[in-house]
Scaffold this active site. Structure first.
Site, PDB file in Angstrom:
ATOM      1  N   ASP B   9       0.838  -1.195   0.000  1.00 56.18           N
ATOM      2  CA  ASP B   9       0.000   0.000   0.000  1.00 56.18           C
ATOM      3  C   ASP B   9       0.878   1.253   0.000  1.00 56.18           C
ATOM      4  OD1 ASP B   9      -2.278   1.630   0.369  1.00 56.18           O
ATOM      5  OD2 ASP B   9      -1.981   1.582   2.540  1.00 56.18           O
ATOM      6  N   ASP B  11      -0.389   4.944   1.075  1.00 56.88           N
ATOM      7  CA  ASP B  11      -0.668   5.871   2.187  1.00 56.88           C
ATOM      8  C   ASP B  11      -0.458   5.217   3.554  1.00 56.88           C
ATOM      9  OD1 ASP B  11      -1.308   7.536   0.136  1.00 56.88           O
ATOM     10  OD2 ASP B  11      -3.469   7.464   0.442  1.00 56.88           O
TER      11      ASP B  11
END
Lengths: 176, 176
Positions: B9, B11
């Site tokens: 991922d 963020d």
């Protein structure tokens, strides 16, 4: 019963890149290329100057203003009744296309939720029950059932089940 | 032996969104929020005015100028030796972030090929052997082994194996 999932490619499957490319080339260089010239070869090779043709893909507006493949809107609306429909485009090769493709989808396919849009590089990490695509480089590595959508460049290939248009795609999937 | 694949991922895993958000809020509204205020609650709720905080995400530059999570660059370089590393970001919720995230990756992770970048909505169509993410909404539906990367908002959750930083992530994956 769990709904099955379908990944649907953009270029040459719901977006008419061939028509668009021919129009841009004509507009830029004044030379008219026919769709038949694209049969069985990579698209850029159909143009007198393949490098010049390729440079057009990187121009602002190329993806944003491309026309629809006939029947795509109606077909995807219909498919959504029985399948989870995802748009999966290998857009990462052309970073300029990211926002253009997003905006194009918002205009022409407002019924496709953003949760169902994927812009990727290599489609081998995408796992759906079906992949409808015009390129072997995607279909060869897909984790579900591959369906080849006819484009000029893939004519003559008989490696996968082929659909020539959206009517045939609906027919095939209705029988699944 | 086939290399295993890891989806990572962006963020709060390689991009420090918490620090960035606090800085933007301070810059815009003159109020300093602490990282501790974010513990155990959705990030926007940590700000005096959550709606105003949320509006910042949509401003040009929010994603492009965010700082790195410490150790992320070194860790991904290291992981690439033994794994196929993919960046998988649910960027589709924030269309303005698409090109910013692409440019951010090009600057900070030039060793990640565009073929290994995925911007999606829902991560449930992504099939990799591991997913490193800070959100249960992604980890709950992932097809591989979920690894929870610590962020303020997910403190207190013990549903998945947790790593608090990139050193711990490398340690966990080295033992796989």
């Amino acid at each position: 019963m769990t709904r099955k999932s379908i990944a649907i490619d953009m270029d040459n499957v719901i977006v008419d890149i061939e028509t668009n490319w021919i129009a841009w080339y004509h507009n830029e260089f004044g030379i008219q290329v026919t769709k038949e010239a694209m049969h069985g070869i990579p698209e850029d090779q159909a143009f007198p100057d393949p490098l010049a043709a390729r440079s057009l893909i990187y121009k602002p507006g190329f993806f944003r203003n491309a026309p629809l493949i006939p029947g795509a809107q109606e077909a995807l609306l219909k498919l959504q009744e029985n399948f989870d429909v995802f748009i999966v485009s290998a857009a990462m090769e052309f970073p300029n296309s990211l926002s253009e493709k997003y905006d194009w989808l918002a205009e022409h396919f407002p019924f496709i939720h953003w949760k169902n849009i994927v812009f990727c590089g290599d489609k081998r990490v995408i796992n759906t029950d079906y992949l409808i695509d015009d390129h072997l480089k995607n279909l060869d590595f897909c984790q579900g059932t591959p369906i080849l959508f006819t484009a000029g460049h893939n004519r003559g290939i008989d490696k996968y089940r082929r659909v020539n248009n959206w009517d045939e795609a609906l027919e095939l999937l209705a029988a699944e």
